[in-house]
Design a protein around this motif. Structure first.
Motif, PDB file in Angstrom:
ATOM      1  N   GLU A  43     -20.310   1.670  -1.064  1.00 24.85           N
ATOM      2  CA  GLU A  43     -19.857   3.050  -0.981  1.00 24.85           C
ATOM      3  C   GLU A  43     -20.985   4.004  -1.418  1.00 24.85           C
ATOM      4  OE1 GLU A  43     -18.202   0.512  -1.899  1.00 24.85           O
ATOM      5  OE2 GLU A  43     -16.094   0.629  -1.335  1.00 24.85           O
ATOM      6  N   ARG A  44     -21.151   5.076  -0.650  1.00 20.84           N
ATOM      7  CA  ARG A  44     -22.298   5.970  -0.864  1.00 20.84           C
ATOM      8  C   ARG A  44     -22.313   6.602  -2.258  1.00 20.84           C
ATOM      9  NH1 ARG A  44     -22.919  10.654   3.395  1.00 20.84           N
ATOM     10  NH2 ARG A  44     -21.087  11.479   2.296  1.00 20.84           N
ATOM     11  N   TYR A  45     -21.231   7.286  -2.626  1.00 27.35           N
ATOM     12  CA  TYR A  45     -21.225   8.008  -3.908  1.00 27.35           C
ATOM     13  C   TYR A  45     -21.330   7.053  -5.089  1.00 27.35           C
ATOM     14  CZ  TYR A  45     -19.586  11.754  -0.870  1.00 27.35           C
ATOM     15  OH  TYR A  45     -19.464  12.668   0.143  1.00 27.35           O
ATOM     16  N   GLN A  46     -20.632   5.934  -5.003  1.00 32.69           N
ATOM     17  CA  GLN A  46     -20.663   4.969  -6.093  1.00 32.69           C
ATOM     18  C   GLN A  46     -22.033   4.310  -6.210  1.00 32.69           C
ATOM     19  OE1 GLN A  46     -18.240   5.318  -3.843  1.00 32.69           O
ATOM     20  NE2 GLN A  46     -16.605   6.060  -5.170  1.00 32.69           N
ATOM     21  N   GLY A  47     -22.634   3.977  -5.063  1.00 30.80           N
ATOM     22  CA  GLY A  47     -23.950   3.371  -5.081  1.00 30.80           C
ATOM     23  C   GLY A  47     -25.004   4.306  -5.654  1.00 30.80           C
ATOM     24  N   LEU A  48     -24.929   5.593  -5.274  1.00 33.33           N
ATOM     25  CA  LEU A  48     -25.889   6.569  -5.797  1.00 33.33           C
ATOM     26  C   LEU A  48     -25.691   6.797  -7.290  1.00 33.33           C
ATOM     27  CD1 LEU A  48     -25.925   9.197  -2.898  1.00 33.33           C
ATOM     28  CD2 LEU A  48     -27.708   7.529  -3.469  1.00 33.33           C
ATOM     29  N   ALA A  49     -24.416   6.852  -7.730  1.00 27.14           N
ATOM     30  CA  ALA A  49     -24.136   7.061  -9.153  1.00 27.14           C
ATOM     31  C   ALA A  49     -24.686   5.902  -9.983  1.00 27.14           C
ATOM     32  CB  ALA A  49     -22.628   7.212  -9.381  1.00 27.14           C
ATOM     33  N   ILE A  50     -24.460   4.683  -9.527  1.00 32.75           N
ATOM     34  CA  ILE A  50     -24.952   3.512 -10.259  1.00 32.75           C
ATOM     35  C   ILE A  50     -26.475   3.448 -10.231  1.00 32.75           C
ATOM     36  CG2 ILE A  50     -25.024   0.973 -10.235  1.00 32.75           C
ATOM     37  CD1 ILE A  50     -22.067   1.089  -9.297  1.00 32.75           C
ATOM     38  N   SER A  51     -27.064   3.842  -9.104  1.00 32.40           N
ATOM     39  CA  SER A  51     -28.530   3.802  -9.008  1.00 32.40           C
ATOM     40  C   SER A  51     -29.189   4.761 -10.000  1.00 32.40           C
ATOM     41  CB  SER A  51     -28.981   4.138  -7.581  1.00 32.40           C
ATOM     42  OG  SER A  51     -28.809   5.522  -7.292  1.00 32.40           O
ATOM     43  N   TYR A 105       0.836  -1.205   0.000  1.00 31.63           N
ATOM     44  CA  TYR A 105       0.000   0.000   0.000  1.00 31.63           C
ATOM     45  C   TYR A 105       0.866   1.249   0.000  1.00 31.63           C
ATOM     46  CZ  TYR A 105      -4.298  -2.598   0.965  1.00 31.63           C
ATOM     47  OH  TYR A 105      -5.385  -3.439   0.879  1.00 31.63           O
ATOM     48  N   VAL A 106       0.412   2.253  -0.744  1.00 31.23           N
ATOM     49  CA  VAL A 106       1.077   3.555  -0.775  1.00 31.23           C
ATOM     50  C   VAL A 106       0.297   4.492   0.150  1.00 31.23           C
ATOM     51  CG1 VAL A 106       1.733   5.542  -2.175  1.00 31.23           C
ATOM     52  CG2 VAL A 106       1.943   3.218  -3.112  1.00 31.23           C
ATOM     53  N   THR A 107       0.945   4.993   1.167  1.00 29.00           N
ATOM     54  CA  THR A 107       0.293   5.902   2.100  1.00 29.00           C
ATOM     55  C   THR A 107       0.808   7.324   1.893  1.00 29.00           C
ATOM     56  OG1 THR A 107       1.968   5.404   3.776  1.00 29.00           O
ATOM     57  CG2 THR A 107      -0.051   4.104   3.830  1.00 29.00           C
ATOM     58  N   PRO A 108      -0.056   8.313   2.122  1.00 25.00           N
ATOM     59  CA  PRO A 108      -1.405   8.264   2.700  1.00 25.00           C
ATOM     60  C   PRO A 108      -2.459   7.862   1.675  1.00 25.00           C
ATOM     61  CG  PRO A 108      -0.871  10.509   2.116  1.00 25.00           C
ATOM     62  CD  PRO A 108       0.364   9.701   1.827  1.00 25.00           C
ATOM     63  N   PRO A 109      -3.735   7.679   2.114  1.00 27.64           N
ATOM     64  CA  PRO A 109      -4.811   7.404   1.146  1.00 27.64           C
ATOM     65  C   PRO A 109      -5.008   8.612   0.240  1.00 27.64           C
ATOM     66  CG  PRO A 109      -5.740   7.924   3.298  1.00 27.64           C
ATOM     67  CD  PRO A 109      -4.254   7.787   3.486  1.00 27.64           C
ATOM     68  N   PHE A 110      -5.450   8.369  -0.996  1.00 30.07           N
ATOM     69  CA  PHE A 110      -5.669   9.504  -1.893  1.00 30.07           C
ATOM     70  C   PHE A 110      -7.049  10.127  -1.689  1.00 30.07           C
ATOM     71  CE2 PHE A 110      -6.850   5.794  -4.499  1.00 30.07           C
ATOM     72  CZ  PHE A 110      -8.051   6.186  -5.084  1.00 30.07           C
ATOM     73  N   MET A 111      -7.933   9.439  -0.955  1.00 30.98           N
ATOM     74  CA  MET A 111      -9.202  10.047  -0.563  1.00 30.98           C
ATOM     75  C   MET A 111      -9.893   9.172   0.474  1.00 30.98           C
ATOM     76  SD  MET A 111     -11.503   9.490  -4.018  1.00 30.98           S
ATOM     77  CE  MET A 111     -12.713  10.672  -3.453  1.00 30.98           C
ATOM     78  N   MET A 112     -10.827   9.777   1.198  1.00 29.76           N
ATOM     79  CA  MET A 112     -11.648   9.036   2.148  1.00 29.76           C
ATOM     80  C   MET A 112     -12.973   8.706   1.466  1.00 29.76           C
ATOM     81  SD  MET A 112      -9.688   8.761   4.731  1.00 29.76           S
ATOM     82  CE  MET A 112     -10.834   8.058   5.937  1.00 29.76           C
ATOM     83  N   THR A 113     -13.464   7.496   1.724  1.00 27.17           N
ATOM     84  CA  THR A 113     -14.676   7.042   1.052  1.00 27.17           C
ATOM     85  C   THR A 113     -15.708   6.556   2.071  1.00 27.17           C
ATOM     86  OG1 THR A 113     -13.350   6.315  -0.841  1.00 27.17           O
ATOM     87  CG2 THR A 113     -15.582   5.453  -0.685  1.00 27.17           C
ATOM     88  N   PRO A 114     -16.882   7.199   2.128  1.00 24.54           N
ATOM     89  CA  PRO A 114     -17.934   6.742   3.043  1.00 24.54           C
ATOM     90  C   PRO A 114     -18.756   5.610   2.433  1.00 24.54           C
ATOM     91  CG  PRO A 114     -18.628   8.763   1.969  1.00 24.54           C
ATOM     92  CD  PRO A 114     -17.245   8.453   1.454  1.00 24.54           C
ATOM     93  N   SER A 115     -18.980   4.569   3.207  1.00 28.05           N
ATOM     94  CA  SER A 115     -19.860   3.477   2.790  1.00 28.05           C
ATOM     95  C   SER A 115     -21.099   3.498   3.675  1.00 28.05           C
ATOM     96  CB  SER A 115     -19.140   2.127   2.938  1.00 28.05           C
ATOM     97  OG  SER A 115     -17.977   2.093   2.129  1.00 28.05           O
TER      98      SER A 115
END
Length: 266
Positions: free
Chosen positions: A184-192, A105-115
């Protein structure tokens, strides 16, 4: 003074050349059901596009390294190719101990993702902790992770079915075969939005799980060197300070919607 400047320029140039000396092309794959971070390009289905691919391209561009987003199949298959070294990188993954055995893994994360926990509209249930999911059937993607703590809890106490796509998970929930979908919230909403579920689902407001999304190198990749990992880590820190991932989310959300609008399908 000029001599010192020339020496400095030479050092920077030499470091860049040395950093990518044995790596001229990086193949990255990942979860193709992850817009706007990552998805399968409609115009060129063998390619993956999105926020994470552009971040990698910008990070390695100054080293003369080409980054290709490659579609290899579903998320489980993508992880398998990182394990066997068929690809160099995953363009976005949560940390798990099992994945650490075959990726760096390359740290730090490139973004935080809410599920979140998605449910059918009008079918929300009281939710204050993960314990409230015990006894209910759920769905998600095959081999998906939501962080070590939730994964461990789910393995011990929950019944969550892994399927090939989130659209399939939503369909099973709509048919009453699952009570909820965790994703994941954003991905789930986009697909929906493009699968006809946007007005049929909602998510439980107290169910957010925030996890860092990281770039990873396959341990079998010839591009997996300390220098390239350090270079990417520096770039990720710079990008996050500049809030570049947030800017790219807006850019690629528009591209995703344009590619999947009804008019684009005609």
């Amino acid at each position: 003074m000029k001599k010192l400047m020339l020496i400095g320029m030479f050092i920077v140039l030499f470091s860049s050349m040395a950093c990518g000396a044995d790596c001229v092309r990086i193949t990255a794959t990942g979860n193709a059901e992850y817009p706007p971070i990552l998805w399968r390009d409609k115009a060129e289905p063998q390619k993956l596009v999105g926020v994470s691919i552009e971040l990698l391209q910008q990070a390695f561009g100054d080293l003369g390294i080409t980054v290709e987003g490659k579609y290899v199949g579903n998320w489980a298959r993508a992880q398998s190719t990182a394990r066997d070294g068929s690809v160099d990188m995953l363009a976005g993954a949560f940390i798990t101990e099992e994945r650490k055995t075959y990726m760096d893994y390359v740290t730090p994360p490139f973004m935080m993702t809410p599920s979140v926990i998605f449910v059918m509209k009008g079918q929300a249930f009281p939710f204050s902790s993960w314990e409230d999911l015990v006894g209910l059937k759920g769905g998600t993607l095959i081999n998906n992770s939501f962080g070590e703590k939730f994964d461990r809890f789910a393995a011990e106490k929950l019944s969550i079915e892994g399927v090939a796509s989130i659209e399939q998970a939503f369909r099973k929930m709509a048919a009453g075969r699952n009570r909820y979908v965790v994703y994941e919230r954003y991905q789930g909403l986009a697909i929906s939005e493009v699968t006809g579920f946007r007005d049929k689902i909602e998510y439980l407001p107290n169910s957010v799980i925030n996890e860092g999304l990281y770039f990873t190198f396959s341990k079998k990749s010839t591009c997996n060197t300390p220098d390239l990992r350090a270079h990417l880590a520096r770039k990720v820190r710079k990008f996050t300070e500049q809030k570049l991932p947030d800017v790219l989310v807006g850019k690629y959300l528009k591209i995703w919607k344009a590619q999947h609008s009804p008019s684009a399908s005609r």
